[in-house]
Design an enzyme around this catalytic site. Structure first.
Site, PDB file in Angstrom:
ATOM      1  N   THR A   1       1.408 -15.630  43.637  1.00  0.00           N
ATOM      2  CA  THR A   1       1.337 -17.049  43.292  1.00  0.00           C
ATOM      3  C   THR A   1       0.202 -17.250  42.292  1.00  0.00           C
ATOM      4  OG1 THR A   1      -0.329 -17.773  44.914  1.00  0.00           O
ATOM      5  CG2 THR A   1       1.945 -17.529  45.696  1.00  0.00           C
TER       6      THR A   1
ATOM      7  N   VAL B   1      -5.336  -8.785  34.856  1.00  0.00           N
ATOM      8  CA  VAL B   1      -5.581  -8.621  33.420  1.00  0.00           C
ATOM      9  C   VAL B   1      -4.540  -7.646  32.875  1.00  0.00           C
ATOM     10  CG1 VAL B   1      -7.215  -7.933  31.638  1.00  0.00           C
ATOM     11  CG2 VAL B   1      -8.056  -8.959  33.766  1.00  0.00           C
TER      12      VAL B   1
ATOM     13  N   LYS C   1      -9.537 -13.915  32.738  1.00  0.00           N
ATOM     14  CA  LYS C   1      -9.294 -12.486  32.545  1.00  0.00           C
ATOM     15  C   LYS C   1     -10.520 -11.767  32.002  1.00  0.00           C
ATOM     16  CE  LYS C   1      -4.298 -12.963  31.807  1.00  0.00           C
ATOM     17  NZ  LYS C   1      -3.184 -12.847  30.846  1.00  0.00           N
TER      18      LYS C   1
END
Length: 815
Positions: A555, A609, A682
């Protein structure tokens, strides 16, 4: 001669008894038989309940007697022809009337003595053996019935009487020497004192009865017929992969039966061991199955560990204190107290310092034992030389058993390591000098996980079962499940990993199946599942307490990311593509990493990432090998790269963003991507994994979106704002065109500072030719100074993200 014993499930009803009669009939063609039978299934429990109710002045005992009577009369009527039923029914009713008279006495007196209890419990075997004997006499009129009480004599220790073998063996031998019947049917469990008073041999005593007779007669073999295919490597009701054991030694069988292998009553082996009479355990309902042969033969090439057994409902009592060190007789006093209270000690371990001693007993004896021990050591306790007895309840003993264990090193370490990896706390350890048994005391709630983990390690060719709890089954989740389904056989055959999905949840529904959800039709099953509830999902996962459990978060939900701590504390691994947790406050990020180490629960987030690219794993390996990252340059958003690679004069910015969403490249809320927050998260994660401390607000985010777009609160308004500000985006594009550059959303880190933002990339830059949805990361380190370490590839898309999640799951399986 052979002695056959049939247990309660084998004679549960007329249908089962017919199978028993067929087995007896087939074997009687070749040899003389002694047949020992238990009470009909559950009858002993009913008798025990009736006796307790009668002694408590509860009239309900009469209903139980009526139930017992009906059960036996129905069985008899189905087995015996109508023309011959009359006298037999009368006989059964006379026995029932005798039982009711005894219970009436208990009711009037309001008490139940051990002697009376034994007499009442004897009625189960008396009734079943009489009915079975009469039924077999319909086949063979010469079959004889003999009351075991006339042959087996005991002391007056009612409840678990001690057999007088000298007298019993003589009576047994004399009877069978004078009796010429080819078949003799006897009740198990019951015996008689020398004064002629009914006694019993303890629950499970029918096995013992058969063994006593087999030993006295030097039988060729003792056969125990039950409802399973012999002794198993573990309890098959708890461990689905448990396998029958073909051959086992007397000593191994004794160890396993002592530690809860209920297929065999522990004292059974002693009478036949002395005579070297083999025991064969067979299944009444699958008579063709091989079963388990118990003998003195030990196969040198056999499995090192023969079985894993356990005893539930254990309490651990600890007596400790400086007053025990060097004081002779402390242990003797302790065990003497327990002996006087008739408390059986199942487990013993003592510190070499003599400072403490631990014993394992049944929970039901714990309070009595605690009080008795504290009384016995009252003076030492009052002088603070010894602490009051410390009691821990609701524990379980697990034992590894094997004759060949003494010839192998490292089994204890392997056992404890296996349990430790699944956070099964070991409270106490004991190993006999024979090295045939390694016993540990653990929490009762962990028994299923412990048994399955150990069985997997010792019996399943090191096949590791991973149990997944998956939350989020949208585009990425659907691809993830599809990949598991298609690769399941490959993983099992080649990597020895068996992946099961135990739970699925989306925002509306959730589905649980402890045996594994079928992945062929999981969507329809989930649609018909129960209402989704995150708290219930977590509670159910904890309650199941399965080995090698992995929570998979697919999610982008902040509240879901806040649950990781709860899973890690249960030693459940966490695999997530949700970036929120690892980009949250630095203290929270560090806490999750710390909990992962503390509870030996992997916390993997490779897909945070670069989707399926091995970016985070590469950083971890660099740092672990002693390298240091100084600078990072990266295009980390596959969705933004796709958008700016496709945004031109022919395709409006609005339309390209829409297309990126349809292809699954953006988050459900595309503003997360376009605002730069996703890229900021990220780069923050890479910075942290590189060993630097930083929070999200320290990253400069130079947004290319107009303030009006950023202020929208839903997707509809956001897309409308993109149309409204089309000229703004066209202006950016035209500027890039004028500079002979391409638009790339770049994340940077250098000298402790980080930023994310849209940049004009010239033709000579490594980022210029980055196509489609690809990501690229450049790491400048101590080792990669002039030429950076470069990682490049698809950085968005449901399939590649799912594959990254899948890779993390496999990493855990290979750990």
């Amino acid at each position: 001669m052979k002695v056959l014993k049939f247990g309660g499930t084998s004679v549960a009803n007329a249908q089962n008894i017919k199978l028993v009669l067929e087995i007896i009939n087939q074997k009687a063609k070749n040899e003389r038989l002694v047949v020992v039978v238990s009470a009909l299934s559950k009858v002993t429990d009913l008798l025990q309940s009736a006796a307790a109710k009668a002694a408590a002045n509860d009239e309900d005992f009469r209903n139980i007697v009526a139930e017992i009577e009906k059960k036996h009369l129905d069985t008899l009527k189905e087995l015996i022809p109508v023309s011959e039923q009359s006298s037999l029914l009368s006989h059964v009713k006379r026995i029932i009337n005798h039982l009711e008279t005894l219970l009436d006495g208990c009711f009037l007196l309001g008490e139940l003595s051990p002697r009376t209890a034994d007499t009442i419990l004897s009625f189960g075997e008396l009734l079943s053996s009489y009915i079975i004997a009469q039924a077999y006499q319909q086949v063979d009129k010469n079959a004889a019935y003999k009351d075991s009480r006339e042959l087996i004599k005991t002391n007056a220790d009612f409840g678990k009487a001690v057999v007088n073998f000298e007298v019993s063996n003589k009576l047994i031998q004399e009877y069978f020497a004078s009796n010429e019947s080819n078949i003799n049917i006897l009740p198990g469990f019951i015996a008689q004192t020398l004064d002629g008073i009914t006694s019993t041999l303890g629950r499970g005593g029918s096995d013992y009865t058969a063994a006593i007779i087999a030993g006295a007669l030097d039988a060729d073999q003792l056969e125990i017929w039950t409802d399973v295919n012999g002794m198993f490597t573990a309890n098959p009701k708890i461990v689905k992969q448990a396998q029958p054991i073909a051959n086992i030694s007397y000593q191994e069988a004794m160890e396993l039966s002592h530690f809860g292998a209920k297929v065999l009553y522990p004292p059974t082996i002693q009478p036949v061991l002395r005579k070297n009479i083999p025991i064969l355990i067979k299944n009444t309902f699958e008579p063709e199955a091989e079963g388990t042969l118990i003998s003195d033969r030990v196969l040198t090439k056999d499995t090192v560990v023969k079985g894993i057994s356990h005893i539930d409902h254990i309490s651990l009592l600890t007596l400790e204190g400086p007053g025990m060190i060097g004081v002779a007789g402390s242990s003797r006093r302790l065990f003497e107290v327990l002996s006087q209270e008739k408390i059986n000690v199942i487990f013993i371990t003592q510190a070499s310092s003599e400072h403490s001693i631990c014993i394992g007993i049944l929970n039901s004896d714990a309070d009595n034992a605690e009080a008795a021990i504290n009384r016995a050591f009252e003076i030492e306790i009052s002088q603070n030389k010894i602490d009051p007895c410390y009691v821990e309840k609701d524990l379980c003993i697990i034992a590894l058993v094997g004759e060949n264990m003494k010839n192998h090193q490292g089994l204890s370490g392997r056992m404890f390591s296996t349990l430790g990896k699944n956070n099964v706390n070991i409270r106490a350890i004991a190993q006999g000098a024979s090295e045939r048994n390694i016993s540990t005391v653990i929490n009762e709630r962990d028994v299923k996980k412990a048994l399955n983990t150990l069985h997997e390690n010792f019996f399943e060719e090191n096949t590791k079962q991973l149990n997944l709890f998956v939350m989020g089954v949208g585009n990425v989740g659907e691809k993830f499940i599809e990949q598991i389904h298609s690769q399941k056989k490959f993983l099992k055959d080649n990597l020895k990993i068996n992946v099961r999905v135990i739970a699925l949840s989306n925002s509306r529904k959730m589905l649980f199946d402890e045996d594994g959800i079928s992945l062929k039709e999981w969507q329809s099953a989930l649609d018909n599942g129960e209402t989704a509830n995150a708290a219930d999902f977590i509670a159910r996962a904890k309650e199941l307490n399965l080995r090698n459990s992995i929570f998979v978060d697919i999610t982008a939900n902040a509240s879901v990311s806040e649950t990781y701590e709860q899973f890690l504390k249960q030693s459940m691994a966490v695999v997530t593509c949700n970036k929120i947790a690892c980009s949250s406050a630095y203290d929270n990020y560090k806490k999750l990493k710390s909990l992962s180490r503390q509870y030996n629960a992997p916390f993997l987030f490779e897909t945070n990432v670069g989707a399926g690219l091995p970016i985070i794993d590469t950083v971890k390996n660099l740092i672990a090998s002693g390298d240091k990252v100084h600078k990072i340059q990266a295009v980390l958003s596959g969705s933004l790269n796709f958008i700016f690679n496709n945004f031109d004069k022919n395709n409006s910015f609005h339309d390209v963003v829409k297309e990126a969403g349809l292809q699954g490249f953006t988050e459900p809320d595309p503003k997360i991507d376009l605002s730069g927050i996703d890229v900021a998260r990220k780069i923050l994660i890479l910075i942290r994994e590189s060993g630097y401390e930083m929070d999200i607000d320290a990253i400069a985010n130079e947004s290319f979106l107009p303030a009006d777009c950023l202020a929208t609160t839903n997707n509809e308004d956001f897309f409308a704002s993109l149309i409204k500000h089309a000229s703004h985006f066209e202006g950016i594009y035209n500027e890039a065109l004028a500079k002979d550059s391409r638009l790339k959303y770049v994340a940077q880190f250098e000298n402790g500072k980080a930023s994310v933002g849209l940049q004009f990339i010239p033709k000579d830059h490594p980022f210029y030719n980055l196509e489609g949805k690809d990501n690229i990361v450049l790491f400048y380190t101590d080792r990669y100074v002039d030429q950076p370490l470069l990682i490049k590839g698809a950085g968005a898309g449901a399939a590649v993200t799912a594959s990254g999640i899948f890779a993390d799951v496999i990493r855990i399986g290979n750990n």
